[in-house]
Design an enzyme around this catalytic site. Structure first.
Site, PDB file in Angstrom:
ATOM      1  N   GLU A 277     -20.236 -16.669 -13.688  1.00 32.57           N
ATOM      2  CA  GLU A 277     -19.755 -17.273 -14.947  1.00 32.57           C
ATOM      3  C   GLU A 277     -18.235 -17.460 -14.922  1.00 32.57           C
ATOM      4  OE1 GLU A 277     -18.638 -15.225 -18.339  1.00 32.57           O
ATOM      5  OE2 GLU A 277     -19.598 -13.325 -17.780  1.00 32.57           O
TER       6      GLU A 277
ATOM      7  N   LYS B 227     -21.288  -3.154 -22.957  1.00 31.31           N
ATOM      8  CA  LYS B 227     -20.171  -2.280 -23.346  1.00 31.31           C
ATOM      9  C   LYS B 227     -20.480  -1.527 -24.622  1.00 31.31           C
ATOM     10  CE  LYS B 227     -15.913  -4.143 -21.669  1.00 31.31           C
ATOM     11  NZ  LYS B 227     -16.307  -5.450 -21.117  1.00 31.31           N
TER      12      LYS B 227
HETATM   13  N1  PSU Z   1     -18.341  -8.738 -21.777  1.00 31.75           N
HETATM   14  C1  PSU Z   1     -17.414  -8.411 -20.839  1.00 31.75           C
HETATM   15  N2  PSU Z   1     -16.637  -9.381 -20.306  1.00 31.75           N
HETATM   16  C2  PSU Z   1     -16.756 -10.694 -20.671  1.00 31.75           C
HETATM   17  C3  PSU Z   1     -17.766 -11.028 -21.638  1.00 31.75           C
HETATM   18  C4  PSU Z   1     -18.516 -10.033 -22.150  1.00 31.75           C
HETATM   19  O1  PSU Z   1     -17.287  -7.250 -20.498  1.00 31.75           O
HETATM   20  O2  PSU Z   1     -16.011 -11.532 -20.163  1.00 31.75           O
HETATM   21  C5  PSU Z   1     -17.950 -12.463 -21.999  1.00 31.75           C
HETATM   22  C6  PSU Z   1     -19.172 -13.030 -21.263  1.00 31.75           C
HETATM   23  O3  PSU Z   1     -18.905 -14.362 -20.903  1.00 31.75           O
HETATM   24  C7  PSU Z   1     -20.269 -12.989 -22.313  1.00 31.75           C
HETATM   25  C8  PSU Z   1     -19.469 -13.279 -23.565  1.00 31.75           C
HETATM   26  O4  PSU Z   1     -21.297 -13.920 -22.100  1.00 31.75           O
HETATM   27  O5  PSU Z   1     -18.246 -12.582 -23.397  1.00 31.75           O
HETATM   28  C9  PSU Z   1     -20.169 -12.862 -24.827  1.00 31.75           C
HETATM   29  O6  PSU Z   1     -19.415 -13.304 -25.907  1.00 31.75           O
HETATM   30  P1  PSU Z   1     -19.992 -13.177 -27.401  1.00 31.75           P
HETATM   31  O7  PSU Z   1     -20.004 -11.698 -27.675  1.00 31.75           O
HETATM   32  O8  PSU Z   1     -19.030 -13.938 -28.252  1.00 31.75           O
HETATM   33  O9  PSU Z   1     -21.381 -13.747 -27.368  1.00 31.75           O
END
Ligand code: PSU
Ligand code: MN
Length: 333
Positions: free
Chosen positions: A52, A187
């Site tokens: 990604e 996390k």
């Molecule tokens: N968690 C991490 N690092 C990240 C992300 C999540 O430890 O870079 C990023 C990933 O791309 C994940 C996104 O798909 O955040 C999720 O964002 P949201 O919580 O806004 O859906």
């Protein structure tokens, strides 16, 4: 009549835009630019690992983001698989980035638009630059026939999600797109038990690698048991193969704990996370800005320790993911 060289150029182009192993979800495949290296591997049934790009633009600061992206690609190659970093550049969804394209994305940082599934049409229509999250990366990977995808951590149900309804679209994508996502779990800035409940509702197979417990990104344990344990890359490949052959249509989450030597002290991370969460609430940071804010704050408050852990676990996931992709390509030999 076309010369043989222009014919071969034409067939090359067609190959790039029509990978042989595309899924049912292939309506938009003609709009996607697949790099020659990825295209060739897909046509030959070779191992390919999707990566990604939000982790590059929003997940880590420059220049660590670029260094890590390059190192992760090198790890995948070292195991005999082809890396396919996915992003939208000038409105074109790209699968497999050149070094120049990777550098461009890393330099753009948060100027690139964080692109989840809901944002794809807008970024394409406005010819923008989009860094794809897990949901958008899974979708584009699946459209071109890639079934293994490595990341650091996925999104989940946010704390207080029962009130805010802030549930990452990564979870619904896992429920509707048949791609295996290798991550270090979720996390603890998120609500892990509710995230696992939601994945169950979505019909997602959650497997933990060499453990019975779901890992919590910076730490190897979360107190939550998983329904499925896998101990080898071959076992993961058989799981992915069965999921595809059955046509279940759902994704698989393979959770790989951070290597022991990089595990951060749980209590340190926990106190820092509590503080970052309070700051986010005080500053009214919500929606898709919340995850990048919390990641950056936790990194600042741990004096960069969380960034080193983050990099170490992404590299470890790349190693495991590449082994899985190689094992999967041997299953169909
Ligand atoms: N968690 C991490 N690092 C990240 C992300 C999540 O430890 O870079 C990023 C990933 O791309 C994940 C996104 O798909 O955040 C999720 O964002 P949201 O919580 O806004 O859906
Ligand atoms: Mn959200």
């Amino acid at each position: 009549m076309a010369s043989s060289s222009s014919l071969s150029r034409l067939s090359n182009l067609c190959r790039h835009f029509n990978p042989s192993k595309s899924s049912d979800n292939n309506k938009g495949v003609g709009l996607i630019k697949v790099s020659p290296e990825v295209s060739e591997a897909l046509s030959n049934g070779g191992p390919v690992v999707a990566l990604e790009s939000t982790i590059i633009s929003h997940g880590m600061p420059y220049p660590k983001n670029l260094e890590t992206a390059k190192e992760v690609e090198a790890i995948v190659r070292g195991k005999g698989a082809v890396p396919a970093t996915i992003a939208i550049l000038d409105g074109i969804p790209c699968v497999g980035l050149s070094v120049v394209e990777l550098e461009r994305l890393a330099n753009l940082g948060t100027q690139a638009q964080k692109t989840a599934r809901r944002d794809i049409a807008h970024v394409v229509a406005s010819k923008g630059n989009g860094a794809t999250t897990v949901s958008a990366t899974m979708l584009i990977a699946s459209m071109v026939g890639i079934s293994v995808f490595v990341t650091g951590g996925i999104g989940g149900v946010h704390r207080h999600g029962e009130n805010t309804m802030d549930i990452s679209s990564d979870l619904t994508e896992l429920g509707r797109t048949p791609v295996a996502v290798i991550s270090a779990g979720v996390k603890s800035i998120l609500d892990i038990p509710r995230t696992l409940e939601y994945l169950e509702t979505q019909g997602v197979c959650v497997a933990a690698y060499k453990t019975n417990e779901f890992p919590a990104f910076f730490t190897r344990t979360s107190g939550c048991k998983v329904p499925c344990r896998v101990d080898t890359a071959e076992e993961c490949a058989r799981l992915i193969d069965a999921n595809m052959k059955l046509g279940l249509g759902t994704g698989i989450l393979i959770a790989v704990p951070i290597p022991q030597e990089h595990e951060a002290s749980g209590s340190l991370i926990d106190s820092v996370i509590q503080r970052a969460l309070k700051e986010a609430r005080d500053k009214n940071i919500t929606g898709n800005a919340e995850t990048p804010f919390l990641l950056a704050r936790v990194n600042e408050l741990t004096g960069g320790a969380s960034l080193s852990s983050n990099i170490a676990l992404v590299k470890n996931n790349a190693l495991v993911g590449a082994e899985i992709a190689v094992a999967l390509s041997h299953l169909s030999d």
